[in-house]
Scaffold this motif. Structure first.
Motif, short mmCIF file in Angstrom:
data_model
loop_
_atom_site.label_atom_id
_atom_site.label_comp_id
_atom_site.label_asym_id
_atom_site.label_seq_id
_atom_site.Cartn_x
_atom_site.Cartn_y
_atom_site.Cartn_z
N ASN A 47 0.90 -1.14 0.00
CA ASN A 47 -0.12 -0.03 -0.04
C ASN A 47 1.04 1.09 -0.14
N THR A 51 -2.53 3.65 -2.02
CA THR A 51 -2.67 3.16 -3.17
C THR A 51 -2.28 1.56 -3.32
N THR A 53 -0.67 -1.53 -4.78
CA THR A 53 0.09 -1.60 -5.82
C THR A 53 0.78 -2.95 -5.76
N TRP A 54 1.07 -3.65 -6.94
CA TRP A 54 1.71 -4.91 -7.01
C TRP A 54 3.24 -4.51 -7.77
N THR A 55 4.27 -4.81 -7.37
CA THR A 55 5.58 -4.70 -7.73
C THR A 55 6.04 -6.01 -8.11
N LYS A 72 5.32 -1.89 -11.99
CA LYS A 72 4.43 -1.79 -10.76
C LYS A 72 3.02 -1.50 -11.56
N TYR A 73 2.07 -2.39 -10.95
CA TYR A 73 0.77 -2.17 -11.48
C TYR A 73 -0.14 -1.51 -10.17
N ASP A 74 -0.36 -0.09 -10.61
CA ASP A 74 -1.30 0.55 -9.59
C ASP A 74 -2.94 0.22 -9.80
N MET A 75 -3.29 -0.35 -8.78
CA MET A 75 -4.72 -1.00 -8.80
C MET A 75 -5.67 0.12 -8.86
N ASN A 78 -5.25 1.55 -12.56
CA ASN A 78 -5.18 0.55 -13.60
C ASN A 78 -4.14 0.82 -14.53
N TRP A 80 0.15 0.51 -15.46
CA TRP A 80 1.70 0.10 -15.18
C TRP A 80 2.78 1.02 -15.53
#
Length: 84
Positions: A47, A51, A53-55, A72-75, A78, A80
């Motif tokens: 987080n 936000t 986020t997947w890294t 990184k994908y900001d959920m 949406n 990258w």
């Protein structure tokens, strides 16, 4: 020097919703580059400032050399982003 760019990503999702980015593309000096993700070394959920986020730490051959980089994908948005 780290460079970040917003990218377009093709990703697979398994039946449990786990994300696996497969390849991405971005524009570099008016040239469109497509990068195939060879290996995902690590995936981490954080987080960042509220936000989700997947890294992903990944490897690919870029311009003939093996590189390690982060995407990184900001959920929330949406989007990258790649960090070279």
């Amino acid at each position: 020097m780290k460079v970040s760019k917003v990218i377009q990503v093709i990703a697979w999702f398994d039946e449990k919703g786990k994300i696996r980015p497969v390849r991405f593309r971005y524009e570099d000096e008016e040239e469109l580059k497509v990068i195939i993700i060879e290996e995902i070394l690590n995936r981490e959920f954080k987080n960042l400032g509220g936000t989700p986020t997947w890294t992903f730490t990944c490897t690919s051959k870029i311009d003939g050399k093996k590189n390690i980089y982060h995407i990184k994908y900001d959920m929330l948005s949406n989007r990258w982003i790649v960090f070279f």
